[in-house]
Write a protein that holds these residues in place. Sequence first.
Motif, PDB file in Angstrom:
ATOM      1  N   THR A 115       4.541   7.193  -9.329  1.00 12.44           N
ATOM      2  CA  THR A 115       3.027   7.328  -8.866  1.00 12.44           C
ATOM      3  C   THR A 115       2.939   6.110  -7.798  1.00 12.44           C
ATOM      4  N   ARG A 116       3.878   5.624  -7.258  1.00  6.11           N
ATOM      5  CA  ARG A 116       3.678   4.783  -6.132  1.00  6.11           C
ATOM      6  C   ARG A 116       2.879   5.352  -4.938  1.00  6.11           C
ATOM      7  N   THR A 117       3.168   6.694  -4.727  1.00  2.61           N
ATOM      8  CA  THR A 117       2.654   7.600  -3.471  1.00  2.61           C
ATOM      9  C   THR A 117       1.254   7.609  -3.815  1.00  2.61           C
ATOM     10  N   ILE A 118       0.918   8.078  -4.730  1.00  2.00           N
ATOM     11  CA  ILE A 118      -0.612   8.088  -5.099  1.00  2.00           C
ATOM     12  C   ILE A 118      -1.146   6.883  -4.969  1.00  2.00           C
ATOM     13  N   PHE A 119      -0.396   5.900  -5.613  1.00  4.82           N
ATOM     14  CA  PHE A 119      -1.316   4.250  -5.455  1.00  4.82           C
ATOM     15  C   PHE A 119      -1.408   4.113  -4.082  1.00  4.82           C
ATOM     16  N   ALA A 120      -0.393   3.973  -3.091  1.00  3.22           N
ATOM     17  CA  ALA A 120      -0.370   3.720  -1.753  1.00  3.22           C
ATOM     18  C   ALA A 120      -1.496   4.605  -0.831  1.00  3.22           C
ATOM     19  N   GLY A 121      -1.341   5.871  -1.351  1.00  4.48           N
ATOM     20  CA  GLY A 121      -2.284   6.893  -0.881  1.00  4.48           C
ATOM     21  C   GLY A 121      -3.800   6.544  -1.003  1.00  4.48           C
ATOM     22  N   ALA A 122      -4.017   6.443  -2.186  1.00  2.00           N
ATOM     23  CA  ALA A 122      -5.493   5.898  -2.665  1.00  2.00           C
ATOM     24  C   ALA A 122      -5.885   4.566  -2.002  1.00  2.00           C
ATOM     25  N   ILE A 123      -4.680   3.696  -1.781  1.00  2.55           N
ATOM     26  CA  ILE A 123      -5.201   2.442  -0.973  1.00  2.55           C
ATOM     27  C   ILE A 123      -5.447   2.486   0.444  1.00  2.55           C
ATOM     28  N   TYR A 124      -4.574   3.390   1.399  1.00  2.00           N
ATOM     29  CA  TYR A 124      -4.870   3.577   2.463  1.00  2.00           C
ATOM     30  C   TYR A 124      -5.960   4.491   3.070  1.00  2.00           C
ATOM     31  N   ALA A 125      -5.898   5.595   2.213  1.00  2.00           N
ATOM     32  CA  ALA A 125      -7.026   6.504   2.596  1.00  2.00           C
ATOM     33  C   ALA A 125      -8.345   6.145   3.050  1.00  2.00           C
ATOM     34  N   PRO A 126      -8.906   5.103   2.206  1.00  2.00           N
ATOM     35  CA  PRO A 126     -10.518   4.781   2.870  1.00  2.00           C
ATOM     36  C   PRO A 126     -10.525   3.872   3.831  1.00  2.00           C
ATOM     37  N   LEU A 127      -9.341   3.587   4.699  1.00  2.00           N
ATOM     38  CA  LEU A 127      -9.258   3.064   5.671  1.00  2.00           C
ATOM     39  C   LEU A 127      -9.777   3.875   6.973  1.00  2.00           C
ATOM     40  N   VAL A 128      -9.165   5.386   6.710  1.00  2.00           N
ATOM     41  CA  VAL A 128      -9.669   6.409   7.864  1.00  2.00           C
ATOM     42  C   VAL A 128     -10.465   7.326   7.392  1.00  2.00           C
ATOM     43  N   MET A 129     -10.659   7.156   5.938  1.00  2.00           N
ATOM     44  CA  MET A 129     -11.680   8.264   5.299  1.00  2.00           C
ATOM     45  C   MET A 129     -13.207   8.181   6.086  1.00  2.00           C
ATOM     46  N   CYS A 140      -9.267  -1.636   0.609  1.00  2.00           N
ATOM     47  CA  CYS A 140      -8.006  -1.496   1.417  1.00  2.00           C
ATOM     48  C   CYS A 140      -7.710  -2.490   2.535  1.00  2.00           C
ATOM     49  N   PHE A 141      -8.649  -3.093   3.200  1.00  2.00           N
ATOM     50  CA  PHE A 141      -8.617  -3.883   4.243  1.00  2.00           C
ATOM     51  C   PHE A 141      -8.156  -5.034   3.961  1.00  2.00           C
ATOM     52  N   VAL A 142      -8.547  -5.795   2.711  1.00  2.00           N
ATOM     53  CA  VAL A 142      -8.015  -6.732   2.112  1.00  2.00           C
ATOM     54  C   VAL A 142      -6.515  -6.649   1.914  1.00  2.00           C
ATOM     55  N   THR A 143      -6.083  -5.437   1.276  1.00  2.00           N
ATOM     56  CA  THR A 143      -4.581  -5.079   1.095  1.00  2.00           C
ATOM     57  C   THR A 143      -4.122  -5.103   2.140  1.00  2.00           C
ATOM     58  N   VAL A 144      -4.358  -4.637   3.363  1.00  2.00           N
ATOM     59  CA  VAL A 144      -3.654  -4.378   4.500  1.00  2.00           C
ATOM     60  C   VAL A 144      -3.259  -5.997   5.100  1.00  2.00           C
ATOM     61  N   VAL A 145      -4.465  -6.749   5.080  1.00  2.00           N
ATOM     62  CA  VAL A 145      -4.251  -8.350   5.769  1.00  2.00           C
ATOM     63  C   VAL A 145      -3.424  -9.123   4.870  1.00  2.00           C
ATOM     64  N   VAL A 146      -3.434  -8.970   3.410  1.00  2.00           N
ATOM     65  CA  VAL A 146      -2.562  -9.686   2.487  1.00  2.00           C
ATOM     66  C   VAL A 146      -1.315  -9.308   2.583  1.00  2.00           C
ATOM     67  N   ALA A 202     -17.398  -8.148  -1.657  1.00  2.00           N
ATOM     68  CA  ALA A 202     -16.424  -8.846  -1.171  1.00  2.00           C
ATOM     69  C   ALA A 202     -15.228  -9.507  -2.448  1.00  2.00           C
ATOM     70  N   LEU A 203     -16.046 -10.310  -3.360  1.00  2.00           N
ATOM     71  CA  LEU A 203     -15.229 -11.023  -4.371  1.00  2.00           C
ATOM     72  C   LEU A 203     -14.504  -9.929  -5.279  1.00  2.00           C
ATOM     73  N   ILE A 204     -15.003  -8.950  -5.557  1.00  2.00           N
ATOM     74  CA  ILE A 204     -14.209  -7.888  -6.328  1.00  2.00           C
ATOM     75  C   ILE A 204     -13.209  -7.283  -5.242  1.00  2.00           C
ATOM     76  N   ALA A 205     -13.512  -6.950  -4.053  1.00  2.00           N
ATOM     77  CA  ALA A 205     -12.609  -6.389  -3.143  1.00  2.00           C
ATOM     78  C   ALA A 205     -11.274  -7.355  -2.892  1.00  2.00           C
ATOM     79  N   THR A 206     -11.768  -8.341  -2.771  1.00  2.00           N
ATOM     80  CA  THR A 206     -10.726  -9.357  -2.399  1.00  2.00           C
ATOM     81  C   THR A 206      -9.631  -9.474  -3.727  1.00  2.00           C
ATOM     82  N   PHE A 207     -10.352  -9.548  -4.951  1.00  2.00           N
ATOM     83  CA  PHE A 207      -9.463  -9.793  -6.214  1.00  2.00           C
ATOM     84  C   PHE A 207      -8.778  -8.458  -6.380  1.00  2.00           C
ATOM     85  N   ASN A 208      -8.886  -7.315  -6.410  1.00  2.00           N
ATOM     86  CA  ASN A 208      -8.140  -5.901  -6.163  1.00  2.00           C
ATOM     87  C   ASN A 208      -7.287  -5.773  -5.392  1.00  2.00           C
ATOM     88  N   GLY A 209      -7.667  -6.225  -3.942  1.00  2.00           N
ATOM     89  CA  GLY A 209      -7.018  -5.854  -2.690  1.00  2.00           C
ATOM     90  C   GLY A 209      -5.869  -6.829  -2.848  1.00  2.00           C
TER      91      GLY A 209
END
Lengths: 260, 305
Positions: free
Chosen positions: A95-109, A144-150, A73-80
């Motif tokens: 490469t924003r599309t790749i970046f955003a895709g890689a962030i959101y994909a695990p939400l539904v993967m 990805c969950f941290v990213t969405v919340v922040v 959770a510490l690593i995820a919070t920092f990166n997210g």
Amino acid sequence: MRAGASLARTGMLVAGFAFLYGPMLLLVVYSFNASRLVTVWAGFSTRWYAALTQEAQLMASVRVSLLVALLSALIATFNGTLAAIALVRFGSFRTRTIFAGAIYAPLVMPEVILGLSLLLLFVALGIERGLWTIVAAHATFTMCFVTVVVQSRLVGFDRALEEAAMDLGAGPARTFIAITLPLIRPAIVAGFLLAFTLSLDDLVIASFTAGPGSTTLPMRVYSQVRLGVSPEINAISTLMLAVVGLALLFFAALSRQRGD
Amino acid sequence: MGPASNVRSGRNWLVIALPYSWLLLFFLAPFALVLKISLSQSALSMPPYAPVFDWSDDLRAIIEKLSALSFDSFAGLFNDSLYVESYVSSVIIAAIATILTLFVAYPFALAIARSSSKLRPILIGLAIAPFWTSFLIRVYAWIMILKDEGLLNRFLLSIGLIDAPLGIFATNTAIVIGIVYSYLPFMLLPLYAAIEAQDPALLEAAADLGASPARAFLRITLPLSMRGVVAGSLLVFIPAVAEFVIPDLLGGSDTLMIGRTLWNDFFLNRDWPAASAAAIVLLLLLVAPLLVYERVQLQDQEARR
């Protein structure tokens, strides 16, 4: 007419909450059952809780789970959090599309796919699986969950405050620490708690990425549940529900205090 | 944009470098690997697949190997009735469970959204609180309830409603019940958000114009909540198709769901290329619903602006 509608509404609410909480309540009640046969009531007893403390393996897996949840959770919070800042503040970049895709994909993967792919990575790199591989895997899927919340907090953020700080001579780093960070702190804390809970609860990804000697609590519970219902599992489950319940009450009270 | 404006907008590339490289290493690279291994032959070794590429390969060797890539694992999937049946039955079970979840969640969400504004946040908080508790434990509770000697059968037998256990446990029905129960919060939240955002004046206007409550619901509430219906359904359907824990614990030994088949192929049969190929096909299967979900989210964001 109105009375009828309100009666139907109350009925629906009662039925809905009974469905949601009934099974969990039964589990709690039967954890205090004196009988070894889980579904036959034979009087009140706390013997299964006493029995739990004798299970060294179980206690070891509680420690593994808490450690994994904390570190990941510490690593995820920092990166997210960094990823959220990049997504909200950087505008469009290559490469924003790749970046955003890689962030959101695990939400539904699906978890089986995430677990499988990470296991293949660790094998290909020749990394021995254990506590740290679970930490890395959990930090990846909870980020990805941290990213969405922040991100949602950053979107509704008044940039004028940062500009004022900069106009008064603060550098970007100082502005970030003195202004931005305190303002988005509630979202960062919420993201951390979400990541922590998700890590604590995960069975599938941990099973793929764990090695011998790093069995998490859900993995231990799962292997026992497969053998059938037992009063000990009811007792562990009740304790886990109690911890989450108390935490939720605590944060509800906290946010209420802050809100009013 | 000069360097000065870069400072102003806080563009520091270090900010992005850390999460980006983390995702490259732990998310994108593993995917490339799954694809690679799905194209290799299975082998009796550790790791149990024959290498496709070597770092030492020169260009000619790579081209040579490309022509020798094995699609055996993919062909195997479609010739193997186990896999085909797993995909089909996963989709059917997930679809039935999604529809049932919608029917359970809609009146529930409606009842919460129509409660007094003071009660609403508490009710929706209570309704999604189970999301924070352990998934495994919630599924386990249903084993206790549904088993032949479980609480439900005991209760029904004791009041004389049935004379033999219902035999729900270890069937697809049990899986559906497990999915509806476990994923209910995922459906409730978007539905509640869509219903709660509606202007109550619309319903008053409908009533003033002589519409019955049922008609007002069908012509106003339901159409206006369609976005929540779609979002909630996808949030339930997508993970349900690939679900492992629920079919494994509540389903019978003959239950075929792709998440479980994949898990067994990986851990029990140790056929990694087949499991990898199955994972790729599963992803392709979910691409369409994922794209629809993405689209709904995007429209939602635009609508809010």
